[in-house]
Motif scaffolding. Structure first.
Motif, PDB file in Angstrom:
ATOM      1  N   ARG A   1       0.839  -1.215   0.000  1.00  0.00           N
ATOM      2  CA  ARG A   1       0.000   0.000   0.000  1.00  0.00           C
ATOM      3  C   ARG A   1       0.870   1.260   0.000  1.00  0.00           C
ATOM      4  O   ARG A   1       0.524   2.274   0.594  1.00  0.00           O
ATOM      5  N   ALA A   2       1.989   1.185  -0.692  1.00  0.00           N
ATOM      6  CA  ALA A   2       2.958   2.276  -0.660  1.00  0.00           C
ATOM      7  C   ALA A   2       2.575   3.442  -1.553  1.00  0.00           C
ATOM      8  O   ALA A   2       3.127   4.533  -1.406  1.00  0.00           O
TER       9      ALA A   2
ATOM     10  N   PHE B   1      12.019   1.335   3.158  1.00  0.00           N
ATOM     11  CA  PHE B   1      10.566   1.160   3.167  1.00  0.00           C
ATOM     12  C   PHE B   1      10.199   0.166   4.246  1.00  0.00           C
ATOM     13  O   PHE B   1      10.778  -0.916   4.331  1.00  0.00           O
ATOM     14  N   SER B   2       9.205   0.526   5.082  1.00  0.00           N
ATOM     15  CA  SER B   2       8.791  -0.377   6.151  1.00  0.00           C
ATOM     16  C   SER B   2       7.397   0.001   6.632  1.00  0.00           C
ATOM     17  O   SER B   2       7.088   1.190   6.768  1.00  0.00           O
ATOM     18  N   GLU B   3       6.581  -1.016   6.893  1.00  0.00           N
ATOM     19  CA  GLU B   3       5.258  -0.788   7.488  1.00  0.00           C
ATOM     20  C   GLU B   3       4.482   0.291   6.742  1.00  0.00           C
ATOM     21  O   GLU B   3       3.998   1.260   7.332  1.00  0.00           O
ATOM     22  N   TYR B   4       4.354   0.167   5.447  1.00  0.00           N
ATOM     23  CA  TYR B   4       3.548   1.022   4.570  1.00  0.00           C
ATOM     24  C   TYR B   4       4.207   2.321   4.127  1.00  0.00           C
ATOM     25  O   TYR B   4       3.681   3.005   3.258  1.00  0.00           O
ATOM     26  N   TYR B   5       5.326   2.731   4.717  1.00  0.00           N
ATOM     27  CA  TYR B   5       5.868   4.059   4.450  1.00  0.00           C
ATOM     28  C   TYR B   5       7.338   4.011   4.030  1.00  0.00           C
ATOM     29  O   TYR B   5       8.078   3.081   4.378  1.00  0.00           O
ATOM     30  N   PHE B   6       7.752   5.076   3.310  1.00  0.00           N
ATOM     31  CA  PHE B   6       9.161   5.303   3.027  1.00  0.00           C
ATOM     32  C   PHE B   6       9.744   6.178   4.144  1.00  0.00           C
ATOM     33  O   PHE B   6       9.100   7.133   4.594  1.00  0.00           O
ATOM     34  N   TYR B   7      10.971   5.852   4.533  1.00  0.00           N
ATOM     35  CA  TYR B   7      11.641   6.595   5.607  1.00  0.00           C
ATOM     36  C   TYR B   7      13.019   7.050   5.150  1.00  0.00           C
ATOM     37  O   TYR B   7      13.733   6.314   4.459  1.00  0.00           O
ATOM     38  N   LEU B   8      13.377   8.251   5.586  1.00  0.00           N
ATOM     39  CA  LEU B   8      14.737   8.748   5.420  1.00  0.00           C
ATOM     40  C   LEU B   8      15.468   8.527   6.735  1.00  0.00           C
ATOM     41  O   LEU B   8      14.984   8.939   7.798  1.00  0.00           O
ATOM     42  N   ILE B   9      16.601   7.866   6.675  1.00  0.00           N
ATOM     43  CA  ILE B   9      17.424   7.635   7.860  1.00  0.00           C
ATOM     44  C   ILE B   9      18.604   8.606   7.796  1.00  0.00           C
ATOM     45  O   ILE B   9      19.256   8.723   6.754  1.00  0.00           O
TER      46      ILE B   9
END
Length: 343
Positions: free
Chosen positions: A101-102, A190-198
């Motif tokens: 569901r991204a 990408f994790s748990e439906y969302y994209f993240y910036l680390i």
């Protein structure tokens, strides 16, 4: 039911195909002696493998052929498999994409159309489309802004080129951002439906000086909550020994909640310890007593607490003591929510 002779032939052919894939040469005389058959039988097996590869070539799935190598005195496999995915691979990838569901429904349909039309042989396209039709029809978007592909590309370029980022970020509990943040971007996940910036939060950079880090551990930013950003011209450097490794970070973080790295020890008494080991890739079973597993894992921060609470009475935290006490306090608060509620 296959006859014993037919089964033996199938096994022989598959064994030769596997060895060809491993780069080995097939000598007819040696194979005939190995299996106790004549050389003509081995030739027929090789012809069957050739026919199989020819069929895959016609479907656009393979570009390998069997050729005789005089130097090696045997038949070898030459060429490469197609870079295109086969039917089962494209179906599996499409299912994973739908589950993620991204993207918005419009974006998802566009991506799936490209995958199917670019990878699936024409004669099988309708079957794959039909298998995906119901899920595509009932696809439900997430309640967040559409993720711009340009944003991901810009952030990815900043990660690759080690450029500092200046951005305004809206946390979940806030109605507006609390000012500018300066980040050394090190990964997109990408994790748990969302994209993240680390990235590592740093003080406001000064010209001709190295950025000063605020914390020893990375921060996590949901990309759709980045209100605005600017890729600065200032580079940052991270020593090779301290380089960020996406895979190692992912093993230690739960629900993309940041925090300090800790060594967790707990007892698990549930039904599937394999599920625990899959969820926590750094986890190791230290000992087992009856149905109790004593497990140790290296994890980041707050997300692990949420996962531990999801395991109900089947988990008991042993260490660190601070986390154990936090669990007790949280459980007391949870219990108090049910006090006084009529039966």
């Amino acid at each position: 039911m296959p006859t014993p002779d037919k089964t033996a032939k199938n096994n022989r052919t598959l064994d030769m195909y596997v060895r060809l894939c491993e780069g080995k040469a097939i000598n007819k005389i040696e194979e005939a002696q190995r299996y106790g058959v004549n050389a003509r039988s081995i030739q027929r097996d090789i012809d069957d493998i050739r026919a199989f590869l020819d069929e895959r070539t016609q479907e656009g799935l393979d570009h390998r052929t069997i050729e005789y190598d005089r130097a090696r005195k045997g038949f070898v496999l030459e060429g490469e498999e197609s870079a295109l995915m086969n039917n089962s691979e494209i179906l599996a990838v499409s299912k994973i994409l739908l589950e993620s569901r991204a993207f918005t429904k419009k974006e998802m349909n566009r991506i799936l159309d490209k995958l199917v039309s670019g990878c699936v042989p024409q004669k099988n396209m309708k079957l794959v489309v039909d298998l995906l039709a119901n899920e595509r029809h009932h696809y439900v978007e997430l309640n967040h802004r559409s993720q711009s592909e340009e944003v991901l590309w810009d952030l990815g370029a900043a990660v690759k080129n080690k450029y500092l980022i200046e951005m305004k970020y809206l946390r979940q509990s806030e109605k507006q951002s609390d000012g500018k943040r300066y980040v050394e971007p090190v990964a997109i996940i990408f994790s748990e439906y969302y994209f993240y910036l680390i990235g590592y939060l740093v003080e406001k950079p000064k010209e001709d000086s190295e950025p000063v880090a605020k914390y020893d551990y990375p921060a996590v930013f949901r990309v759709d909550r980045i209100e605005s950003y600017q890729i600065l011209k200032q580079h940052f450097q991270i020593p090779y020994r301290n380089r960020f490794e996406d895979g190692e970070f992912r093993k230690r973080v739960q629900f993309m909640y940041p925090g300090e790295l800790m060594r967790l020890q707990f007892v698990y008494t549930g039904r599937s310890v394999e599920a625990v080991l899959d969820r926590l890739p750094t986890a190791r079973i230290k000992k087992q007593e009856d149905h109790a597993y004593y497990i140790e894992a290296e994890v980041y921060g707050k997300g692990i607490k949420m996962w531990l609470l999801s395991q109900a009475e089947y988990v008991q935290v042993l260490k660190p003591v601070k986390l154990r006490e936090e669990m007790k306090e949280t459980l007391k608060k949870m219990l108090s929510l049910y006090d006084g509620i009529p039966e």
